[in-house]
Motif scaffolding. Structure first.
Motif, PDB file in Angstrom:
ATOM      1  N   GLU A 507       0.824  -1.215   0.000  1.00 17.53           N
ATOM      2  CA  GLU A 507       0.000   0.000   0.000  1.00 17.53           C
ATOM      3  C   GLU A 507       0.856   1.261   0.000  1.00 17.53           C
ATOM      4  O   GLU A 507       0.357   2.353  -0.187  1.00 17.53           O
ATOM      5  CB  GLU A 507      -0.896   0.023   1.244  1.00 17.53           C
ATOM      6  N   GLN A 508       2.133   1.073   0.283  1.00 14.53           N
ATOM      7  CA  GLN A 508       2.974   2.269   0.311  1.00 14.53           C
ATOM      8  C   GLN A 508       4.295   2.062  -0.402  1.00 14.53           C
ATOM      9  O   GLN A 508       4.966   1.048  -0.214  1.00 14.53           O
ATOM     10  CB  GLN A 508       3.238   2.701   1.742  1.00 14.53           C
ATOM     11  N   GLN A 509       4.611   3.069  -1.210  1.00 14.03           N
ATOM     12  CA  GLN A 509       5.838   3.017  -1.979  1.00 14.03           C
ATOM     13  C   GLN A 509       7.013   3.446  -1.093  1.00 14.03           C
ATOM     14  O   GLN A 509       6.854   4.291  -0.230  1.00 14.03           O
ATOM     15  CB  GLN A 509       5.670   4.004  -3.141  1.00 14.03           C
ATOM     16  N   VAL A 510       8.182   2.856  -1.316  1.00 12.51           N
ATOM     17  CA  VAL A 510       9.376   3.272  -0.595  1.00 12.51           C
ATOM     18  C   VAL A 510      10.376   3.853  -1.587  1.00 12.51           C
ATOM     19  O   VAL A 510      10.777   3.176  -2.524  1.00 12.51           O
ATOM     20  CB  VAL A 510      10.044   2.074   0.117  1.00 12.51           C
ATOM     21  N   MET A 511      10.720   5.126  -1.384  1.00 15.51           N
ATOM     22  CA  MET A 511      11.730   5.732  -2.250  1.00 15.51           C
ATOM     23  C   MET A 511      13.085   5.641  -1.555  1.00 15.51           C
ATOM     24  O   MET A 511      13.221   6.022  -0.389  1.00 15.51           O
ATOM     25  CB  MET A 511      11.399   7.207  -2.534  1.00 15.51           C
ATOM     26  N   LEU A 512      14.054   5.136  -2.261  1.00 19.94           N
ATOM     27  CA  LEU A 512      15.375   4.983  -1.661  1.00 19.94           C
ATOM     28  C   LEU A 512      16.401   5.777  -2.447  1.00 19.94           C
ATOM     29  O   LEU A 512      16.226   6.024  -3.632  1.00 19.94           O
ATOM     30  CB  LEU A 512      15.790   3.509  -1.651  1.00 19.94           C
ATOM     31  N   ARG A 513      17.472   6.153  -1.734  1.00 18.07           N
ATOM     32  CA  ARG A 513      18.555   6.873  -2.417  1.00 18.07           C
ATOM     33  C   ARG A 513      19.471   5.882  -3.088  1.00 18.07           C
ATOM     34  O   ARG A 513      20.056   5.025  -2.451  1.00 18.07           O
ATOM     35  CB  ARG A 513      19.348   7.690  -1.400  1.00 18.07           C
TER      36      ARG A 513
END
Ligand code: ADP
Ligand code: ZN
Length: 611
Positions: A507-513
């Motif tokens: 349900e939730q996107q994870v943005m990573l560096r």
């Protein structure tokens, strides 16, 4: 030759030119100085290197009577006194470590009205003997340097500073000028209240220090990262500081640096007073010297030419970090700061706060400060903007002088790898640290993996598409984003939080560096060093080198730090202007009348020899 008549008034600009050899005031200096020459009190907030000393030295010289400067550290007092004496200002320091003869000499000068500036430790100042003497004298002003020492909220509380509020009562007619590089609003209010400055103006300079390039890196191979950093930022002759989280680590760091052939010193609160003094002295006088220290090493560092500051562990607040890195580049020349940190640091710091004996309110404040520090470390937008915002300062534009601005991190949708890692944590029973969980993801059949039957799990080997370093980066970012907790009191096991649930459910996107996930390169290799308004590439100039050489010998002969003779900046300007005579030399910033008389001929000789 007496420049300053202790009893008469002087013009600030004229004093600036004649005594200090500077052409103009900087930033808020003029406003502060005019105010205090006219007898006003106030609190001055300026970043380290902002030019606080002149704010009280000039008014002390302009107003009739003795300027009294309260300072918490003996090394600091002595270096300032040495620098003032080079400029022919009658200055002295009074503190508990003077031998009886020296103390008698100070008192003699004090009694005869010869002194213009007296540096004094708070306990000496507030002793009845000193106060009784001061009662009878004309006092130009009280300057309270490092004024945050009066506040328990500050990070350098000094019980001796607690006695200072009495100055306002005992000497109501004497202006008080408090100065600090701490901008934390709570500390500032406390200083104003303690020192009775609520109704006096607050002079607040910008806290930006544009000449300090800032960067942060996940700690990967600490020694290699530090070696690369020192090589680049130290530029072979610059002094630097390496802040370590513990005394032991400071010792070890100094040791391996020495084994590397560096002139490395160590400093922490566990040293004997004599060892501390020696470390201060050697740091002040050494050329390419590097100090590995805990944060106990700080306020006594007056040398303007520190070229780099590294942290090997996460500082506990942006305020302390900034104060520490602010010790670099006070001379305005390029300097560099590097922060190395790991997810473990964050967890450990949270744990320490939790376990400390502090009140709930204090713990809450500490947690906020730590969170702010983490947000700087894990930033994906301009670090300086985030930092300045912590000090209540709006910075509308990205700075262009931090690692993020120079090399913006690419973000990518890391939802799938995040899910893999979280589910490996759950399936191994939330009982293991990152190392084991990553072994499972990579499909390694370590004894531990076999022992717990983790090679039978569906997640076993699902992470073979990424290298180990990438998984470490993902784990750290999930900790920073709050989806995972690290249980420090046990063995650092990873535990998913509530925030992990929507991620696992998709349900939730994870943005990573991306760069924190890609193999890490030390800061310097992949990133260009930005151009700065420097005085040429001075360190490669043979004339500059010859001048430095002359300065080193001159300083050694007098037993003073090199920079009290002339600062790098001044030598660089001389090397670029190549003045032909004393008149031209006297126009160089930092060459006042006394220094011109003392060293002018020698400098011109060095220049002639270089022709
Ligand atoms: P702070 O005490 O705020 O850390 P300092 O008083 O040590 O800062 O000043 C930092 C540096 O800036 C010193 O090297 C000082 O000589 C230099 N400096 C201060 N004011 C001026 C000025 N008006 N012009 C040129 N140089 C200055
Ligand atoms: Zn930036």
């Amino acid at each position: 030759m007496t420049f300053i008549d202790p009893q008469s008034e002087q013009d600030p600009l004229e004093v600036l030119h004649r005594v200090f050899g500077h052409s103009a005031f900087r930033g808020l200096q003029e406003e502060v100085i005019r105010h205090s020459v006219a007898g006003g009190s106030g609190l001055v907030l300026m970043p380290t290197g902002g030019g606080k000393s002149l704010c009280f030295q000039v008014p002390a010289l302009c107003r009739p009577g003795l300027g009294v400067v309260v300072s918490p550290l003996i090394a600091l007092m002595e270096d300032q006194v040495a620098a003032l004496r080079q400029q022919d200002v009658a200055a002295a320091a009074l503190h508990s470590e003077l031998d009886p003869d020296e103390a008698r000499a100070v008192w003699r000068d004090l009694n005869s009205g010869q002194l213009k500036l007296l540096y004094v430790s708070p306990e000496r100042l507030t002793s009845e003997g000193t106060l009784a003497r001061l009662d009878e004298m004309r006092i130009a002003l009280f300057a309270i340097d490092e004024a945050h020492c009066v506040s328990q909220w500050g990070h350098h509380f000094r019980p001796e500073y607690r006695a200072l509020p009495m100055l306002a009562e005992r000497f109501p007619a004497v202006p008080r000028l408090a100065l600090t590089a701490t901008a934390d609003p709570r500390t500032v209010q406390d200083i104003q209240r303690q020192l009775g400055l609520e109704d006096s103006p607050l002079f607040r300079a910008s806290f930006d220090r544009p000449n300090i390039m800032i960067g942060a890196l996940a700690r990967d191979q600490e020694r290699a990262q530090l070696r690369g950093f020192i090589k680049r930022a130290g530029d072979s002759s610059g002094a630097g500081l390496i802040y370590c989280g513990t005394r032991r680590k400071a010792e070890q760091t100094a040791e391996w640096l020495r084994a590397d052939g560096q002139d490395a010193l160590v400093f922490h609160a566990g040293l004997e007073p004599a060892e501390k003094r020696e470390a201060h002295r050697r740091f002040a006088r050494g050329d390419a010297v590097v100090m590995a220290a805990t944060i106990a090493f700080g306020m006594g560092i007056d040398r303007p030419d520190v070229r780099y500051v590294a942290h090997t562990d996460l500082p506990k607040s942006p305020e302390s970090w900034y104060q520490e890195i602010g010790r670099a580049g006070r001379d305005g020349l390029p300097a560099e700061a590097l922060l190395l940190y790991g997810a473990g640091d964050i967890a450990l710091a949270r744990h320490r706060i939790q376990e400390s004996g502090a009140s709930d309110e204090q713990k809450r404040v500490e947690r906020q400060r730590l969170d702010a520090m983490v947000s700087i470390a894990e930033a994906s937008t301009c670090r300086r903007q985030i930092l300045l915002r912590c000090f209540g300062e709006a910075a509308p534009e990205p700075c262009g002088r931090c690692d993020i601005c120079l090399n913006p991190p690419k973000l990518f949708d890391g939802t799938v790898p995040a899910q893999k890692l979280l589910s490996a944590v759950l399936r191994t029973g939330r009982r293991f640290g990152a190392g084991h969980v990553i072994d499972v993801l990579l499909g390694k059949t370590t004894p531990k993996v076999t022992q717990f039957g983790h090679d039978q799990l569906p997640t076993f080997g699902v992470g073979r598409d990424l290298p180990e370093s990438a998984w470490k980066g993902i784990a750290r970012q999930l900790v920073a984003q709050g989806a995972l907790d690290v249980v420090v009191e046990n063995h650092g096991e990873l535990v998913p939080t509530e925030a992990a649930r929507p991620i696992l459910k998709g349900e939730q996107q994870v943005m990573l560096r991306e760069e924190l996930v890609a193999p890490l390169t030390p800061l310097g290799r992949s990133r260009a060093r930005p151009a700065l308004p420097v005085l040429g590439n001075a360190s490669a100039d043979p004339v500059f080198a010859a001048l430095r050489d002359w300065r080193r010998k001159t300083a050694a002969a007098q037993g003073v730090p090199s920079y009290v003779i002339f600062q790098d900046r001044t030598l660089a300007e001389i090397a670029s202007v190549l003045p032909a005579d004393l008149d031209a030399l006297g126009k160089v910033s930092g060459v006042g009348a006394t220094k011109l008389e003392r060293y002018g001929d020698a400098v011109l000789r060095v220049l002639r020899e270089c022709e």
